[in-house]
Enzyme design. Structure first.
Site, PDB file in Angstrom:
ATOM      1  N   ALA A 255       0.839  -1.202   0.000  1.00  0.00           N
ATOM      2  CA  ALA A 255       0.000   0.000   0.000  1.00  0.00           C
ATOM      3  C   ALA A 255       0.871   1.249   0.000  1.00  0.00           C
ATOM      4  O   ALA A 255       2.052   1.202   0.322  1.00  0.00           O
ATOM      5  CB  ALA A 255      -0.881  -0.005   1.241  1.00  0.00           C
TER       6      ALA A 255
ATOM      7  N   GLU B 157       2.921  -5.915   7.454  1.00  0.00           N
ATOM      8  CA  GLU B 157       2.048  -4.871   8.012  1.00  0.00           C
ATOM      9  C   GLU B 157       2.157  -4.753   9.527  1.00  0.00           C
ATOM     10  O   GLU B 157       2.056  -3.664  10.086  1.00  0.00           O
ATOM     11  CB  GLU B 157       0.587  -5.157   7.646  1.00  0.00           C
ATOM     12  CG  GLU B 157       0.226  -4.840   6.213  1.00  0.00           C
ATOM     13  CD  GLU B 157       0.518  -5.962   5.230  1.00  0.00           C
ATOM     14  OE1 GLU B 157       1.269  -6.899   5.583  1.00  0.00           O
ATOM     15  OE2 GLU B 157      -0.002  -5.896   4.102  1.00  0.00           O
TER      16      GLU B 157
ATOM     17  N   GLU C  67      -0.823  -9.578  -1.143  1.00  0.00           N
ATOM     18  CA  GLU C  67      -2.283  -9.787  -1.135  1.00  0.00           C
ATOM     19  C   GLU C  67      -2.836  -9.796  -2.567  1.00  0.00           C
ATOM     20  O   GLU C  67      -3.708 -10.586  -2.901  1.00  0.00           O
ATOM     21  CB  GLU C  67      -2.971  -8.694  -0.304  1.00  0.00           C
ATOM     22  CG  GLU C  67      -2.686  -8.843   1.188  1.00  0.00           C
ATOM     23  CD  GLU C  67      -3.367  -7.776   2.009  1.00  0.00           C
ATOM     24  OE1 GLU C  67      -3.002  -6.601   1.847  1.00  0.00           O
ATOM     25  OE2 GLU C  67      -4.267  -8.108   2.803  1.00  0.00           O
TER      26      GLU C  67
ATOM     27  N   GLY D 191       0.404  -5.402   0.643  1.00  0.00           N
ATOM     28  CA  GLY D 191      -0.644  -5.396  -0.379  1.00  0.00           C
ATOM     29  C   GLY D 191      -0.183  -6.043  -1.670  1.00  0.00           C
ATOM     30  O   GLY D 191      -0.997  -6.587  -2.422  1.00  0.00           O
TER      31      GLY D 191
END
Ligand code: NAI
Length: 695
Positions: free
Chosen positions: A63, A127, A107, A104
């Protein structure tokens, strides 16, 4: 254009490349383009399969952290929306990973139907290190691919795994040595004939693990490794929730936990540190490292010299380790050998690696061997006479241009530079103990140190995996200078009525790795005692002074090594036990110095010690000894066990509100005297309605 689309395999495969340097972060703009590009490819009848790859050094490192807590992070299409589009797609989507797929980025790859990677890539969900959790389905999809235990380790620990390990545990379908894009495209075309049913990760059922104890073990490990942090526990809760739940239900649960964390104080503090560490290593652009440092000399093979030599050898440098006599040299060598053997015994190094690293260190008694060193780090005794003798010799022996550094903890680097004819090439490199483990390095720029020399040392430090922070010359530089008022207040609190275990307990509950008195017992009380005796004549007579530590030393209580200090220790044990003799000694000191005894609260213990740090930190900033408030936070968290989830002493002060901090410091000034005079910078910030973060 943040997404570059090309057709491969005669137009049958659409290859979408993320193009958002430096790390292909998943900004709102990139997500929108990616979503559109996927839709286009799915709508194109000629396309039978899709590949998602990354341009530049990495697949995708996650992210855009700067968008956290901003409307951008929730803007549609969110990463969850993009992943849902991929997972539900009618054509296979292959993630082609090189460099790193983190957060991310991983992910996104978990949403794909297949994952292939280039050897050398690393995959992880870090994270938790930013005080949050993978909030785009990572906690729900990862345990559906690898087993629950592995998922817990990766999500709660935050460490990445390499491509080979990822393939072994089923996270990757293929690992290639080269030509990732071409091979991924060919692979995508091959699997386009295979039904997708079993490949939609989120639709796979997840049974509860046979061993229900895995969650409890993960919670215990989280409490050990991330003491006081809420994020790892939320990670466990999400993975636990995944078993038996539908994806939709699991995603909703994960989302709620994510929002709690991202809006909470701990994550803000950890994100502050993330950016603070990146800022700390940046130097003025005009400072350029001239010439590489290849061969390094270390003078002194004691506690620090040995660790420094190992750190250098671990980074592939050739080291000459100099001692003053054969006995000291043998002692130093055997400590290094033991240290490497212990690392090998833990399985962290192979026998060959140990050989290689030890082989890079040459021990010698002859200073002349430093003739061709590019840098020499002195780690001899903390005594100006010794420093003088060593630096005069180094200046004579070392080639012109060689950098001369001292590992001194608090001596005047300018004075040391004055022992040489090359003060521009002299600086301090203050490593922390154990030097082969601790990342922090205070790089002390003297009055005359050349910026290019600082840049060269920073570059070397980075190559050694260290975190260098630039500081100026003063007694104790940043970290040790701040420790002085902190310890001072801990000792005063004892005299005023607190017990050692109460002081340590309050600060450990606050989040410190170890309270100041336990820490002192571990480090040895004799070292600071010697320092106090040496500097006694310069101590202002009108300032309050606690004799508790001196009195302990006078009784031969030097801490753990003598079995007693602020606490007593049973033979062979490191568990601190309250000692009635110490309590009596403290009471006697208080009586003799006219200190009134009273009940001391935990809140006061935290405020007295933490605000002492803050006030000194403000002075350090004002004097220009540190360049930024955030540098002080980086030093304190990485060198002194300050809890990362509180962001460092100055971030903590900002969070408390500087007006409230100043009011309390003024009260302490009135109650406890001159040592608490508020730092002018703190007063100015409050008057201007600013925070340390605004500087
Ligand atoms: P140490 O006493 O363990 O080691 C010093 C070594 O230097 C000894 O082996 C001694 O034989 C050798 N030595 C002394 N004079 C020498 C000379 N003229 N030539 C060659 N070797 C010589 O001391 P330690 O703890 O390693 O400290 C070294 C320096 O690092 C000091 O300046 C200290 O203040 C600083 N320091 C220490 C830290 C610690 O936690 N111990 C942390 C950060 C800095």
């Amino acid at each position: 254009m943040l997404i570059h689309t090309e057709r491969m395999e005669s137009g049958q495969v659409a290859l979408l490349s993320l193009r958002n340097p430096p790390v292909n972060s998943l900004s709102a703009a990139l997500r929108a383009e990616l979503h559109a590009a996927i839709q286009d490819a799915l709508a194109d009848d000629a396309v039978r399969a899709l590949v998602i790859a990354g341009d530049g050094q990495f697949f995708c490192c996650g992210a855009e952290i700067r968008e956290f807590n901003t409307p951008m992070s929730g803007r549609e299409p969110t990463l969850r929306t993009v992943i849902a589009l991929i997972e539900d797609a009618s054509k296979p989507v292959v993630a082609a990973i090189h460099g790193a797929a983190l957060g991310g980025g991983l992910e996104l790859a978990l949403g794909c139907h297949y994952r292939v990677a280039q050897s050398g890539a690393s995959l992880g969900l870090p994270e938790v290190k930013l005080g949050v959790l993978p909030g785009a389905g990572g906690t729900q999809r990862l345990p559906r691919i690898v087993d629950v235990e592995r998922a817990l380790t990766m999500i709660c620990g935050g460490d990445a795994i390499d491509a080979e390990t990822a393939a072994d545990c089923g996270l990757l379908d293929e690992v290639y040595g080269s030509d990732l894009r071409q091979r991924a495209a060919a692979y995508a075309l091959k699997v386009s004939a295979v039904p997708l049913d079993g490949r939609r990760v989120g639709r796979q059922p997840l049974a509860a693990p046979a061993d229900a104890g895995v969650y409890e073990r993960a919670r215990q490990e989280a409490a050990r490794r991330y003491r006081g942090c809420v994020a790892p526990l939320a990670c466990v809760a999400c993975v636990e929730h995944a078993a038996g739940a539908t994806l939709q239900d699991g995603l909703a649960f994960e989302r709620e936990r994510f929002l709690e964390l991202v809006n909470g104080g701990q994550s803000k503090a950890q994100r502050h540190l993330f950016f603070a560490e990146r800022a700390a290593v940046k130097l003025p652009p005009e400072w350029r490292a001239a010439g590489a440092i290849r061969k390094v000399g270390v003078v002194g093979a004691g506690t620090m010299g040995g660790g420094i030599a190992m750190s250098l050898a671990n980074a592939g440098l050739d080291v000459v380790l100099i001692e003053r006599d054969a006995q000291a040299l043998e002692r130093g060598w055997s400590a290094i050998r033991k240290n490497y053997a212990a690392t090998a015994a833990k399985g962290k190094l192979s026998a060959v690696q140990v050989e290689e690293r030890q082989g890079r260190i040459r021990a010698s008694l002859d200073m002349d061997e430093l003739r061709d060193a590019d840098l020499v780090i002195e780690a001899a005794f903390e005594d100006m006479g010794v420093k003088r003798q060593v630096f005069e010799a180094l200046d004579r022996i070392c080639k012109p241009g060689a950098i001369l550094a001292s590992n001194t903890s608090r001596l005047d680097v300018d004075q040391i530079a004055g022992f040489t004819g090359r003060p521009a090439q002299v600086l301090g490199t203050h490593f922390f103990s154990p030097a082969n483990v601790m990342r922090l390095l205070e790089v002390v720029k003297g009055r005359e140190t050349d910026g290019n020399v600082v840049a060269a040392v920073f570059k070397l430090a980075r190559a050694m995996g260290k975190l260098p922070v630039l500081v100026g010359v003063c007694d104790g530089f940043v970290g040790n200078r701040m420790v002085s008022p902190y310890t001072r207040e801990a000792h005063f609190l004892l005299e005023e009525g607190a017990t050692p275990s109460q002081v340590d307990g309050a600060l450990q509950r606050f989040g410190l790795a170890m309270g100041p008195l336990r820490m002192a017992d571990m480090a040895g009380l004799d070292i600071s005692w010697a320092f106090r005796k040496r500097t006694a004549s310069s101590r202002p007579a009108d300032l309050r002074y606690s004799r508790v530590a001196d009195s302990l030393c006078e009784q031969g209580r030097f801490g753990q090594k003598t079995g007693s200090g602020f606490y007593r220790y049973e033979a062979g044990s490191r568990t601190p036990l309250e000692d009635a003799d110490v309590l009596a000694l403290i009471e006697r000191c208080a009586r003799e110095d006219g200190v009134e005894r009273r009940a001391v609260t935990d809140e006061e213990i935290v405020q007295r010690t933490m605000y002492a740090l803050v006030n000194e930190g403000a002075r350090i900033l004002e004097e220009g000894i540190a360049r930024r408030a955030s540098d002080i936070d980086v030093i304190y968290v990485n060198g002194y066990g300050f809890p990362a989830h509180r962001g460092g002493p100055l971030f903590y002060a900002d969070q408390q509100g500087l007006p409230e901090v100043l009011t309390t410091i003024r009260r302490f000034h009135a109650e406890h005297g001159e040592l608490w005079r508020p730092a002018p910078l703190l007063e100015r910030l409050v008057a201007e309605g600013k925070r340390f973060a605004d500087l």
